[in-house]
Design a protein around this motif. Structure first.
Motif, mmCIF file in Angstrom:
data_model
loop_
_atom_site.group_PDB
_atom_site.id
_atom_site.type_symbol
_atom_site.label_atom_id
_atom_site.label_comp_id
_atom_site.label_asym_id
_atom_site.label_seq_id
_atom_site.Cartn_x
_atom_site.Cartn_y
_atom_site.Cartn_z
ATOM 1 N N GLY A 69 34.246 33.046 34.977
ATOM 2 C CA GLY A 69 35.577 33.117 34.386
ATOM 3 C C GLY A 69 35.816 34.346 33.528
ATOM 4 N N ARG A 70 34.843 35.225 33.417
ATOM 5 C CA ARG A 70 34.990 36.431 32.603
ATOM 6 C C ARG A 70 35.144 37.699 33.449
ATOM 7 N NH1 ARG A 70 30.389 35.611 27.905
ATOM 8 N NH2 ARG A 70 31.129 33.589 27.186
ATOM 9 N N GLY A 71 35.210 37.547 34.771
ATOM 10 C CA GLY A 71 35.339 38.710 35.646
ATOM 11 C C GLY A 71 34.022 39.334 36.055
ATOM 12 N N HIS A 72 32.916 38.785 35.579
ATOM 13 C CA HIS A 72 31.617 39.358 35.915
ATOM 14 C C HIS A 72 31.286 39.203 37.394
ATOM 15 C CE1 HIS A 72 30.309 38.645 31.474
ATOM 16 N NE2 HIS A 72 31.064 39.714 31.595
ATOM 17 N N GLY A 73 31.649 38.063 37.979
ATOM 18 C CA GLY A 73 31.370 37.837 39.397
ATOM 19 C C GLY A 73 32.089 38.831 40.278
ATOM 20 N N LYS A 74 33.362 39.051 40.001
ATOM 21 C CA LYS A 74 34.131 40.015 40.786
ATOM 22 C C LYS A 74 33.564 41.419 40.607
ATOM 23 C CE LYS A 74 38.678 42.031 41.411
ATOM 24 N NZ LYS A 74 40.021 42.152 40.854
ATOM 25 N N ALA A 75 33.226 41.787 39.378
ATOM 26 C CA ALA A 75 32.646 43.111 39.126
ATOM 27 C C ALA A 75 31.321 43.269 39.869
ATOM 28 C CB ALA A 75 32.456 43.333 37.627
ATOM 29 N N LEU A 76 30.507 42.226 39.858
ATOM 30 C CA LEU A 76 29.241 42.260 40.596
ATOM 31 C C LEU A 76 29.499 42.435 42.085
ATOM 32 C CD1 LEU A 76 26.201 41.890 41.063
ATOM 33 C CD2 LEU A 76 26.527 39.429 40.722
ATOM 34 N N LEU A 77 30.459 41.701 42.620
ATOM 35 C CA LEU A 77 30.785 41.809 44.044
ATOM 36 C C LEU A 77 31.261 43.201 44.430
ATOM 37 C CD1 LEU A 77 32.605 38.428 44.594
ATOM 38 C CD2 LEU A 77 30.584 39.208 45.831
ATOM 39 N N VAL A 78 32.133 43.780 43.620
ATOM 40 C CA VAL A 78 32.635 45.139 43.904
ATOM 41 C C VAL A 78 31.466 46.106 44.013
ATOM 42 C CG1 VAL A 78 33.927 47.087 42.920
ATOM 43 C CG2 VAL A 78 34.932 44.800 42.930
ATOM 44 N N GLN A 79 30.567 46.054 43.044
ATOM 45 C CA GLN A 79 29.411 46.953 43.051
ATOM 46 C C GLN A 79 28.464 46.645 44.208
ATOM 47 O OE1 GLN A 79 28.811 49.697 41.007
ATOM 48 N NE2 GLN A 79 30.960 49.302 40.576
ATOM 49 N N LEU A 80 28.238 45.365 44.483
ATOM 50 C CA LEU A 80 27.335 44.967 45.554
ATOM 51 C C LEU A 80 27.839 45.451 46.912
ATOM 52 C CD1 LEU A 80 24.794 43.338 46.306
ATOM 53 C CD2 LEU A 80 26.285 41.325 46.496
ATOM 54 N N VAL A 81 29.110 45.243 47.186
ATOM 55 C CA VAL A 81 29.689 45.691 48.452
ATOM 56 C C VAL A 81 29.565 47.212 48.571
ATOM 57 C CG1 VAL A 81 31.889 45.956 49.690
ATOM 58 C CG2 VAL A 81 31.209 43.720 48.785
ATOM 59 N N GLN A 82 29.869 47.920 47.507
ATOM 60 C CA GLN A 82 29.748 49.375 47.519
ATOM 61 C C GLN A 82 28.302 49.799 47.801
ATOM 62 O OE1 GLN A 82 31.765 51.459 44.356
ATOM 63 N NE2 GLN A 82 30.141 52.997 44.270
ATOM 64 N N ILE A 83 27.355 49.160 47.167
ATOM 65 C CA ILE A 83 25.939 49.489 47.383
ATOM 66 C C ILE A 83 25.544 49.235 48.838
ATOM 67 C CG2 ILE A 83 23.572 48.729 46.852
ATOM 68 C CD1 ILE A 83 24.596 48.319 43.924
ATOM 69 N N ILE A 84 25.962 48.101 49.386
ATOM 70 C CA ILE A 84 25.617 47.785 50.781
ATOM 71 C C ILE A 84 26.197 48.832 51.720
ATOM 72 C CG2 ILE A 84 25.938 46.145 52.678
ATOM 73 C CD1 ILE A 84 25.918 43.909 50.488
ATOM 74 N N PHE A 85 27.497 49.107 51.603
ATOM 75 C CA PHE A 85 28.117 50.038 52.539
ATOM 76 C C PHE A 85 27.664 51.479 52.331
ATOM 77 C CE2 PHE A 85 31.728 46.877 53.364
ATOM 78 C CZ PHE A 85 31.231 46.539 54.624
ATOM 79 N N GLN A 86 27.318 51.860 51.116
ATOM 80 C CA GLN A 86 26.883 53.230 50.868
ATOM 81 C C GLN A 86 25.405 53.468 51.171
ATOM 82 O OE1 GLN A 86 28.195 54.198 46.885
ATOM 83 N NE2 GLN A 86 30.246 54.729 47.602
ATOM 84 N N ASN A 87 24.609 52.393 51.201
ATOM 85 C CA ASN A 87 23.165 52.569 51.362
ATOM 86 C C ASN A 87 22.599 51.986 52.648
ATOM 87 O OD1 ASN A 87 22.183 53.812 48.692
ATOM 88 N ND2 ASN A 87 23.595 52.197 48.065
ATOM 89 N N THR A 88 23.452 51.412 53.482
ATOM 90 C CA THR A 88 23.005 50.894 54.778
ATOM 91 C C THR A 88 24.034 51.301 55.826
ATOM 92 O OG1 THR A 88 24.188 48.771 54.804
ATOM 93 C CG2 THR A 88 22.077 48.845 53.583
ATOM 94 N N ASP A 89 23.718 51.009 57.074
ATOM 95 C CA ASP A 89 24.658 51.228 58.174
ATOM 96 C C ASP A 89 25.459 49.968 58.488
ATOM 97 O OD1 ASP A 89 23.927 53.893 58.582
ATOM 98 O OD2 ASP A 89 22.316 53.353 59.963
ATOM 99 N N ALA A 90 25.477 49.017 57.576
ATOM 100 C CA ALA A 90 26.157 47.740 57.830
ATOM 101 C C ALA A 90 27.611 47.978 58.228
ATOM 102 C CB ALA A 90 26.101 46.838 56.601
ATOM 103 N N HIS A 91 28.016 47.277 59.262
ATOM 104 C CA HIS A 91 29.410 47.280 59.693
ATOM 105 C C HIS A 91 30.129 46.055 59.128
ATOM 106 C CE1 HIS A 91 32.948 47.714 62.218
ATOM 107 N NE2 HIS A 91 32.818 46.449 62.566
ATOM 108 N N ARG A 92 29.349 44.998 58.891
ATOM 109 C CA ARG A 92 29.935 43.725 58.471
ATOM 110 C C ARG A 92 29.072 43.116 57.374
ATOM 111 N NH1 ARG A 92 29.437 38.071 60.286
ATOM 112 N NH2 ARG A 92 31.483 37.099 60.212
ATOM 113 N N ILE A 93 29.734 42.597 56.349
ATOM 114 C CA ILE A 93 29.088 41.789 55.316
ATOM 115 C C ILE A 93 29.732 40.407 55.405
ATOM 116 C CG2 ILE A 93 28.631 41.475 52.864
ATOM 117 C CD1 ILE A 93 29.242 44.494 52.500
ATOM 118 N N TRP A 94 28.910 39.387 55.420
ATOM 119 C CA TRP A 94 29.469 38.039 55.479
ATOM 120 C C TRP A 94 28.800 37.150 54.443
ATOM 121 C CZ3 TRP A 94 27.246 33.310 56.881
ATOM 122 C CH2 TRP A 94 25.940 33.369 57.371
ATOM 123 N N LEU A 95 29.459 36.035 54.165
ATOM 124 C CA LEU A 95 28.926 35.047 53.239
ATOM 125 C C LEU A 95 29.541 33.699 53.556
ATOM 126 C CD1 LEU A 95 31.423 34.452 51.067
ATOM 127 C CD2 LEU A 95 30.731 36.682 50.251
ATOM 128 N N GLY A 96 28.943 32.659 53.014
ATOM 129 C CA GLY A 96 29.492 31.317 53.123
ATOM 130 C C GLY A 96 29.783 30.794 51.729
#
Length: 154
Positions: A69-96
């Motif tokens: 509820g403090r925005g930490h989860g969204k901030a973590l997600l933004v950084q995580l997605v950026q790290i994945i796309f910038q450091n791998t060849d991933a075309h797709r990120i998925w979650l459940g």
């Protein structure tokens, strides 16, 4: 990490692994762990499975923050997605995400994830099989969103 997974109220929303399961995942080469910090305090973590896989698909296995509820989860997600796309060849990120976890789903949608459908009985959790909403973000959609954000700030 284990303590964060076990915070009160998380038992129906976040998967839990034992210390041994976390140690095994850390050693297997398929998982990558990320610790989120605010100033010097660890405030959450994320686990990505299939890091740099040949299929170019990464799975965010778990995202947990200690103070929702403090925005930490969204901030973590933004950084995580950026790290994945910038450091791998991933075309797709998925979650459940469990359908009733609306807070998490809103955070995923705010970062650009789109719901694809329901995976019926896909998660064995709390001694029973539960449905999950499958959500994904494709590299072209992420890149387009970044370009749009850059134009909006200039």
């Amino acid at each position: 990490m284990v303590a964060t997974e076990r915070l009160p109220g998380f038992e129906q929303l976040v998967g839990r692994w034992s210390d041994a399961q976390h140690r095994s995942a850390l050693a297997d080469g398929r998982h990558a762990y990320f610790i989120a910090r605010f100033e010097s305090e660890a405030i959450g973590f994320a686990i990505v499975r299939d890091w740099a896989s040949a299929e170019r698909v990464a799975h965010i296995k778990r995202v947990v923050v200690s103070h929702p509820g403090r925005g930490h989860g969204k901030a973590l997600l933004v950084q995580l997605v950026q790290i994945i796309f910038q450091n791998t060849d991933a075309h797709r990120i998925w979650l459940g995400v469990f359908p009733e976890n609306t807070r998490a789903r809103r955070a995923y949608e705010a970062v650009g994830f789109q719901a694809e459908g329901i995976a019926r009985g896909s998660a064995f959790f709390g001694g029973r099989h539960r449905d999950e909403v499958v959500m994904s973000l494709l590299r072209p959609d992420w890149a387009a969103g970044r370009q749009l954000s850059a134009r909006e700030t200039t």
